[in-house]
Design a protein around this motif. Structure first.
Motif, PDB file in Angstrom:
ATOM      1  N   LEU A 139       0.827  -1.208   0.000  1.00 37.56           N
ATOM      2  CA  LEU A 139       0.000   0.000   0.000  1.00 37.56           C
ATOM      3  C   LEU A 139       0.860   1.257   0.000  1.00 37.56           C
ATOM      4  CD1 LEU A 139      -2.809  -0.999   2.545  1.00 37.56           C
ATOM      5  CD2 LEU A 139      -2.997  -0.800   0.059  1.00 37.56           C
ATOM      6  N   LEU A 140       1.949   1.232   0.769  1.00 36.05           N
ATOM      7  CA  LEU A 140       2.854   2.375   0.812  1.00 36.05           C
ATOM      8  C   LEU A 140       3.516   2.585  -0.546  1.00 36.05           C
ATOM      9  CD1 LEU A 140       4.159   4.570   2.574  1.00 36.05           C
ATOM     10  CD2 LEU A 140       5.956   2.924   3.155  1.00 36.05           C
ATOM     11  N   HIS A 141       3.916   1.491  -1.169  1.00 35.12           N
ATOM     12  CA  HIS A 141       4.516   1.568  -2.508  1.00 35.12           C
ATOM     13  C   HIS A 141       3.527   2.153  -3.512  1.00 35.12           C
ATOM     14  CE1 HIS A 141       5.547  -0.012  -6.527  1.00 35.12           C
ATOM     15  NE2 HIS A 141       6.806   0.119  -6.127  1.00 35.12           N
ATOM     16  N   ALA A 142       2.278   1.680  -3.464  1.00 34.98           N
ATOM     17  CA  ALA A 142       1.261   2.182  -4.388  1.00 34.98           C
ATOM     18  C   ALA A 142       0.970   3.657  -4.140  1.00 34.98           C
ATOM     19  CB  ALA A 142      -0.025   1.360  -4.239  1.00 34.98           C
ATOM     20  N   LEU A 143       0.952   4.056  -2.876  1.00 36.18           N
ATOM     21  CA  LEU A 143       0.685   5.448  -2.546  1.00 36.18           C
ATOM     22  C   LEU A 143       1.792   6.360  -3.070  1.00 36.18           C
ATOM     23  CD1 LEU A 143      -0.930   7.630  -1.037  1.00 36.18           C
ATOM     24  CD2 LEU A 143       0.419   7.074   1.014  1.00 36.18           C
ATOM     25  N   ILE A 144       3.044   5.953  -2.888  1.00 37.39           N
ATOM     26  CA  ILE A 144       4.177   6.797  -3.265  1.00 37.39           C
ATOM     27  C   ILE A 144       4.358   6.851  -4.775  1.00 37.39           C
ATOM     28  CG2 ILE A 144       6.690   7.046  -3.115  1.00 37.39           C
ATOM     29  CD1 ILE A 144       6.534   5.893  -0.298  1.00 37.39           C
ATOM     30  N   TRP A 145       4.283   5.696  -5.428  1.00 38.81           N
ATOM     31  CA  TRP A 145       4.640   5.625  -6.844  1.00 38.81           C
ATOM     32  C   TRP A 145       3.457   5.648  -7.789  1.00 38.81           C
ATOM     33  CZ3 TRP A 145       9.414   6.849  -7.399  1.00 38.81           C
ATOM     34  CH2 TRP A 145      10.352   6.495  -6.432  1.00 38.81           C
ATOM     35  N   ILE A 146       2.232   5.535  -7.266  1.00 41.22           N
ATOM     36  CA  ILE A 146       1.042   5.587  -8.123  1.00 41.22           C
ATOM     37  C   ILE A 146       0.108   6.705  -7.679  1.00 41.22           C
ATOM     38  CG2 ILE A 146      -0.984   4.341  -8.959  1.00 41.22           C
ATOM     39  CD1 ILE A 146       0.557   1.748  -8.632  1.00 41.22           C
ATOM     40  N   GLY A 147      -0.257   6.704  -6.401  1.00 37.85           N
ATOM     41  CA  GLY A 147      -1.232   7.669  -5.916  1.00 37.85           C
ATOM     42  C   GLY A 147      -0.756   9.113  -6.021  1.00 37.85           C
ATOM     43  N   ILE A 148       0.421   9.395  -5.469  1.00 38.94           N
ATOM     44  CA  ILE A 148       0.933  10.771  -5.490  1.00 38.94           C
ATOM     45  C   ILE A 148       1.197  11.261  -6.915  1.00 38.94           C
ATOM     46  CG2 ILE A 148       2.860  12.239  -4.780  1.00 38.94           C
ATOM     47  CD1 ILE A 148       3.019  10.637  -2.207  1.00 38.94           C
ATOM     48  N   PRO A 149       1.868  10.466  -7.785  1.00 39.85           N
ATOM     49  CA  PRO A 149       2.051  10.930  -9.175  1.00 39.85           C
ATOM     50  C   PRO A 149       0.738  11.159  -9.908  1.00 39.85           C
ATOM     51  CG  PRO A 149       3.583   9.160  -8.691  1.00 39.85           C
ATOM     52  CD  PRO A 149       2.645   9.231  -7.536  1.00 39.85           C
ATOM     53  N   LEU A 150      -0.269  10.312  -9.628  1.00 38.13           N
ATOM     54  CA  LEU A 150      -1.559  10.481 -10.294  1.00 38.13           C
ATOM     55  C   LEU A 150      -2.216  11.798  -9.884  1.00 38.13           C
ATOM     56  CD1 LEU A 150      -3.770   9.372 -12.123  1.00 38.13           C
ATOM     57  CD2 LEU A 150      -4.689   8.126 -10.159  1.00 38.13           C
ATOM     58  N   VAL A 151      -2.202  12.080  -8.592  1.00 42.03           N
ATOM     59  CA  VAL A 151      -2.764  13.346  -8.108  1.00 42.03           C
ATOM     60  C   VAL A 151      -1.984  14.536  -8.682  1.00 42.03           C
ATOM     61  CG1 VAL A 151      -3.178  14.761  -6.061  1.00 42.03           C
ATOM     62  CG2 VAL A 151      -3.686  12.314  -6.011  1.00 42.03           C
ATOM     63  N   ALA A 152      -0.653  14.419  -8.700  1.00 44.80           N
ATOM     64  CA  ALA A 152       0.178  15.487  -9.253  1.00 44.80           C
ATOM     65  C   ALA A 152      -0.120  15.718 -10.732  1.00 44.80           C
ATOM     66  CB  ALA A 152       1.650  15.154  -9.058  1.00 44.80           C
ATOM     67  N   ALA A 153      -0.333  14.629 -11.480  1.00 42.82           N
ATOM     68  CA  ALA A 153      -0.644  14.765 -12.906  1.00 42.82           C
ATOM     69  C   ALA A 153      -1.979  15.471 -13.113  1.00 42.82           C
ATOM     70  CB  ALA A 153      -0.664  13.392 -13.563  1.00 42.82           C
ATOM     71  N   VAL A 154      -2.966  15.125 -12.279  1.00 48.34           N
ATOM     72  CA  VAL A 154      -4.277  15.781 -12.384  1.00 48.34           C
ATOM     73  C   VAL A 154      -4.153  17.275 -12.097  1.00 48.34           C
ATOM     74  CG1 VAL A 154      -6.587  15.911 -11.405  1.00 48.34           C
ATOM     75  CG2 VAL A 154      -5.541  13.678 -11.817  1.00 48.34           C
ATOM     76  N   VAL A 155      -3.414  17.615 -11.049  1.00 46.75           N
ATOM     77  CA  VAL A 155      -3.250  19.029 -10.682  1.00 46.75           C
ATOM     78  C   VAL A 155      -2.488  19.786 -11.769  1.00 46.75           C
ATOM     79  CG1 VAL A 155      -2.206  20.609  -9.017  1.00 46.75           C
ATOM     80  CG2 VAL A 155      -3.384  18.553  -8.210  1.00 46.75           C
TER      81      VAL A 155
END
Length: 294
Positions: A22-38
């Motif tokens: 979950l931590l790996h997914a949050l760091i390498w998927i969740g945060i980049p996805l949110v950053a891309a949307v912003v």
């Protein structure tokens, strides 16, 4: 310990075990996805702070002829590489699922392109497609035919890239289908044989339905892989000639790292993400996803 306390302890243990993933997914998927949307709503060139521009990037996408061509090329590439490679992979898996001599050697040989670096594969095919000394034109010349300039022709460049994609993608699909075939219950086939069902009837009435979960997985991963194709295009054609082989990922790369239009590249990435999500949901609805034959 009470049953309720034991249940809580098991839940805590389970959460602890999945925490690294979950931590790996949050760091390498969740945060980049949110950053891309912003960032997709900003004008950002890395050197200066992001500037909010609203929907301007998406409006520019609608009028971007090159990106529309990239969407078309990616769709054509996916349309031809995915079903053809899946069909060939299933056929090979059926052959390797028999008592064929040297099965391990054939399995290894077919799987090697999958684990070979795409850059190395593209360089080999670059030589194969060479109009003067390449293997493809040498074979055509032996047959008395004139070979084209494969990678510099707007007619032949895309088919040439598609052939590379099919060839490289067969190995993993074959392995997944072979594993699925070896896990099918043999008693169903024995009963079908007793009832007089032919091999062809058994394939369409038993094998194809039972392989539905594997087919769904192979299709989804293959479509995602096809839409993310970049290396072979970058090496073989650099998106040319005349944008005839440019892909969505290649246009995202150009926008981000050649033109430094990070906000625009993020908007392009979101379009790619949306297309993949829609295709996955549609296929899941049509095929029933991983529910098998239940």
């Amino acid at each position: 310990m009470s049953r309720q306390g034991l249940g809580r302890a098991r839940r805590r243990a389970g959460l602890l075990m999945v925490a690294p993933a979950l931590l790996h997914a949050l760091i390498w998927i969740g945060i980049p996805l949110v950053a891309a949307v912003v960032l997709s709503f900003t004008s950002y060139d890395v050197l200066t702070p992001p500037r909010f521009v609203g929907l301007a990037n998406f409006q520019d996408l609608l009028g971007d002829q090159v990106f529309r061509r990239a969407v078309l090329n990616t769709s054509v590439y996916t349309f031809f590489t995915v079903p053809v490679a899946m069909g060939i992979a299933l056929l090979i898996a059926l052959m390797l699922n028999t008592k064929l001599a040297g099965r391990a050697i054939f399995r290894t040989a077919i799987f090697i392109p999958q684990v070979t670096a795409t850059i190395a594969v593209a360089l080999v095919w670059l030589w194969i497609y060479d109009p003067r000394s390449g293997l493809a034109n040498a074979i055509l010349s032996f047959l008395g035919l004139d070979g084209p300039a494969w990678l510099s022709s707007t007619t032949w460049a895309m088919p040439a890239v598609i052939v590379v994609g099919i060839w490289q993608g067969i190995g993993l699909k074959m392995l997944i289908y072979l594993a699925a075939l070896q896990s099918l219950p043999t008693d169903l086939y024995e009963a079908a044989s007793v009832d007089g069902a032919s091999k062809v009837r058994q394939f369409f009435s038993l094998t194809v339905p039972l392989l539905r979960p594997a087919t769904f997985f192979v299709f989804v991963t293959s479509v995602i892989g096809a839409f993310q194709s970049f290396d072979q295009v970058y090496i073989l054609t650099d998106g040319g000639p005349a944008n005839s082989t440019t892909m969505m990922t290649y246009e995202i790369y150009k926008s981000a790292f050649r033109e430094f239009r990070m906000g625009y590249a993020c908007a392009q990435s979101l379009v790619l993400f949306a297309m993949l999500l829609i295709l996955t949901l549609v296929n899941r609805r049509i095929t029933g996803g991983d529910r098998g034959t239940r």
